[in-house]
Write a protein that holds these residues in place. Structure first.
Motif, PDB file in Angstrom:
ATOM      1  N   THR A 160       0.747  -0.975  -0.065  1.00 53.48           N
ATOM      2  CA  THR A 160      -0.101   0.009  -0.076  1.00 53.48           C
ATOM      3  C   THR A 160       1.053   1.274   0.070  1.00 53.48           C
ATOM      4  OG1 THR A 160      -0.019   0.043   2.474  1.00 53.48           O
ATOM      5  CG2 THR A 160      -1.888  -1.364   1.337  1.00 53.48           C
ATOM      6  N   GLY A 161       0.293   2.344  -0.087  1.00 54.31           N
ATOM      7  CA  GLY A 161       1.127   3.599  -0.076  1.00 54.31           C
ATOM      8  C   GLY A 161       1.210   4.442  -1.371  1.00 54.31           C
ATOM      9  N   ARG A 162       2.216   4.877  -1.516  1.00 54.12           N
ATOM     10  CA  ARG A 162       2.560   5.760  -2.669  1.00 54.12           C
ATOM     11  C   ARG A 162       3.928   5.511  -3.293  1.00 54.12           C
ATOM     12  NH1 ARG A 162       0.739  12.270  -2.017  1.00 54.12           N
ATOM     13  NH2 ARG A 162      -0.113  11.409  -3.839  1.00 54.12           N
ATOM     14  N   ASP A 170      -0.449   7.632  -6.667  1.00 53.43           N
ATOM     15  CA  ASP A 170      -0.982   6.667  -5.832  1.00 53.43           C
ATOM     16  C   ASP A 170      -0.880   5.361  -6.481  1.00 53.43           C
ATOM     17  OD1 ASP A 170      -2.184   8.782  -4.219  1.00 53.43           O
ATOM     18  OD2 ASP A 170      -3.573   9.187  -5.651  1.00 53.43           O
ATOM     19  N   PRO A 176       5.405   3.538   1.998  1.00 54.49           N
ATOM     20  CA  PRO A 176       4.599   2.383   2.482  1.00 54.49           C
ATOM     21  C   PRO A 176       3.301   2.863   3.152  1.00 54.49           C
ATOM     22  CG  PRO A 176       6.519   2.058   3.535  1.00 54.49           C
ATOM     23  CD  PRO A 176       6.944   3.113   2.678  1.00 54.49           C
ATOM     24  N   GLU A 177       3.422   3.794   3.914  1.00 57.77           N
ATOM     25  CA  GLU A 177       2.115   4.615   4.703  1.00 57.77           C
ATOM     26  C   GLU A 177       2.758   5.932   5.064  1.00 57.77           C
ATOM     27  OE1 GLU A 177       3.290   2.614   9.108  1.00 57.77           O
ATOM     28  OE2 GLU A 177       1.755   1.634   7.679  1.00 57.77           O
ATOM     29  N   PRO A 178       1.764   6.881   5.285  1.00 54.55           N
ATOM     30  CA  PRO A 178       2.029   7.975   5.772  1.00 54.55           C
ATOM     31  C   PRO A 178       2.967   8.027   6.911  1.00 54.55           C
ATOM     32  CG  PRO A 178      -0.203   7.730   5.144  1.00 54.55           C
ATOM     33  CD  PRO A 178       0.134   6.511   5.448  1.00 54.55           C
ATOM     34  N   ALA A 203       5.982   6.956   7.179  1.00 45.17           N
ATOM     35  CA  ALA A 203       6.957   6.006   7.106  1.00 45.17           C
ATOM     36  C   ALA A 203       8.033   6.414   6.177  1.00 45.17           C
ATOM     37  CB  ALA A 203       6.246   4.658   6.594  1.00 45.17           C
TER      38      ALA A 203
END
Length: 275
Positions: free
Chosen positions: A35-37, A57, A87-89, A91
Motif C-alpha cells: 500500500t502507499g504511494r 498513488d 509504504p504508509e504516511p 514511514a
C-alpha cells in the motif's frame, strides 16, 4: 538500512516498469499487495537540497499486485529522478530496485515527430542497482540519426524536432570555455522535412595541438538566433556516453573524437599533445 533523508534501502523491493510511445510509465511492484504511494525525486545537484518531488498513488493491478501510472502530463523536469516507495504516511521512503524494464516502444522513438516542448523519459538502472528515470525537457531538439567518421572529417545525419529549420540554418561548433570561439557549417536540408546532414572538417577543429584537450559542443541555429543542441535522446538508452564509442581520427598532433556527453548531447573532443 537508512540512507539519509529518511530513506530506507530494501534490497528485495523491486518494481517492473513499462514505457509506452506517449511517454506514459507504468510501475508494478513485485512485492505482494503493498500500500502507499510511489515517489519520484529529482536528484539535486551536489551540495544542493532536494526540491522537486512527484508522488503517485498505488492502485490494485489485475494480478493482485499494485501499480502506479506516471502520465505524460505534466512533463518531468530535465534530470535524473530516483524512484521510492512510501509504504504508509509518515514511514521512511524505501528506494526501489529494478524489475523488468519493458522499453520496446522507445527503440524507434526517433521515427516519430515530436512537438514542442520535446519531453523524453527513459527508465534505467543506476550504477548502484536502483531504479531511476532519466528525463529531458527541451523547447526543441536535434536528434542524431547517424554519424559517419572518415579520416579527416565526420558527417552527421539529424532531424529537428519541435521547431522549423528556417531559411538559413547553420550548425555551430562552440569551443567549451573558449570565450565565444566557434566554427560554423552550412547543413544540407532534406526536401520536404526537418531532416538534414552536415560535414565537419577536422582541420577546422584541430588548431594548435599543443594547447591540450578541448571540447566542441554542437548545436543548430534556427531562425537566425535560436540555438538547439544536437544529441540522441529519442530511444531506450538513458546513458550512452560509455556505450556508443565513436571512432577517433588523428590530424597532425591532435586526436579528434566525436562523443556523447553525460546528457547524451553530441560533442567533439580534441586531444592535444601539450599541456
Amino acid at each position: 538500512m537508512t540512507t539519509g533523508h529518511g530513506t530506507t534501502a530494501v534490497a528485495d523491493l523491486r518494481t517492473d516498469c513499462t514505457a509506452d510511445a506517449d511517454g506514459r510509465l507504468t510501475f508494478v511492484l513485485r512485492a505482494s499487495s503493498p500500500t502507499g504511494r510511489l515517489l519520484l525525486r529529482l536528484r539535486p545537484k551536489k551540495g544542493q537540497p532536494e526540491k522537486t518531488l512527484h508522488a503517485l498513488d498505488l492502485e490494485p493491478a489485475a494480478d493482485g499486485r499494485s501499480c502506479a501510472v506516471l502520465e505524460p502530463d505534466p512533463a518531468l523536469a530535465e534530470g535524473r529522478w530516483d524512484v521510492y516507495l512510501i509504504p504508509e504516511p509518515g514511514a521512511p521512503r524505501q528506494r526501489l530496485g529494478p524489475g523488468l524494464l519493458d522499453l520496446r516502444t522507445l527503440v524507434d522513438g526517433h521515427l516519430r515527430e515530436r512537438p514542442s516542448p520535446v519531453a523524453v523519459r527513459v527508465p534505467y538502472v543506476t550504477r548502484d542497482g536502483h531504479l531511476a528515470v532519466r528525463a529531458w525537457l527541451r523547447t526543441a531538439h536535434v536528434e542524431v540519426e547517424g554519424v559517419r567518421v572518415r579520416a579527416r572529417s565526420m558527417t552527421v545525419r539529424a532531424r529537428l524536432h519541435g521547431a522549423a529549420l528556417g531559411e538559413a540554418p547553420a550548425v555551430r561548433l562552440r569551443l567549451r570555455g573558449g570565450g565565444g570561439t566557434e566554427r560554423t557549417v552550412v547543413p544540407v536540408a532534406e526536401e520536404g522535412g526537418c531532416g538534414f546532414s552536415f560535414t565537419v572538417d577536422y582541420e577546422e577543429l584541430a588548431g594548435d595541438a599543443g594547447r591540450g584537450n578541448r571540447v566542441w559542443d554542437l548545436s543548430v541555429v534556427v531562425d537566425g538566433e535560436t540555438s538547439v543542441r544536437i544529441g540522441r535522446l529519442l530511444d531506450d538508452v538513458a546513458e550512452r556516453k560509455d556505450i556508443f564509442v565513436l571512432p577517433a581520427a588523428v590530424i597532425g598532433g591532435a586526436t579528434l573524437r566525436p562523443y556523447y556527453t553525460v546528457d547524451n548531447d553530441l560533442s567533439v573532443l580534441t586531444e592535444g599533445t601539450g599541456p
